[in-house]
Design a protein around this motif. Sequence first.
Motif: not given
Length: 188
Positions: A139-156
Amino acid sequence: MSSRRDEVLVAALGLLDDVGLDAITIRRLAERIGVQPGALYRHFTSKRELLDAMVERIVAEAPAADMTGDWAAQVRSVAGSSRAGMLAYRDGARLMATFHQPGPDMLTSWQRFVGLFTGAGLDESAAMIAVDTVVCYVNGYTMEEQARGNRPRDERDLAFQAGLDLIITGVEAGLAGVRPLADQPTGP
């Protein structure tokens, strides 16, 4: 679930995608489906109940996890499935973090996940801690990912898996009888 209640829930999830969690209101949802706000209370007694139902729907709609392979592979699959379910909706992870009353799908998922860890050899108490740790990480990782989704998906995706592997490595160490860091002697 009544079909009208289901329609309201689908509209609420669409509203989540369109305006985000902070802008969801009963009034805005009522406008979206063309009813008076009071009419929604026949289906959901409060905004809180609506939000919990939205969480339950996200859990129910998440892609099915692959429950083959060893326990670690299954944990990775469950975690990835949960992340995918949250990523399917704008602010999905933030919404997931708000639930108050878990629904039947969420309770079933939790129990199966605990069973996965007990089946690997953890006692129930340790399994619940492991599940809570994985769930909070996802949940925490995904929350940060949605807030700052500026890296390419494969890196995330790679970063997500690396963090999850750290948790799995800790569980494996516990299964191997390695004392947790908190139990290690400290000082000279």
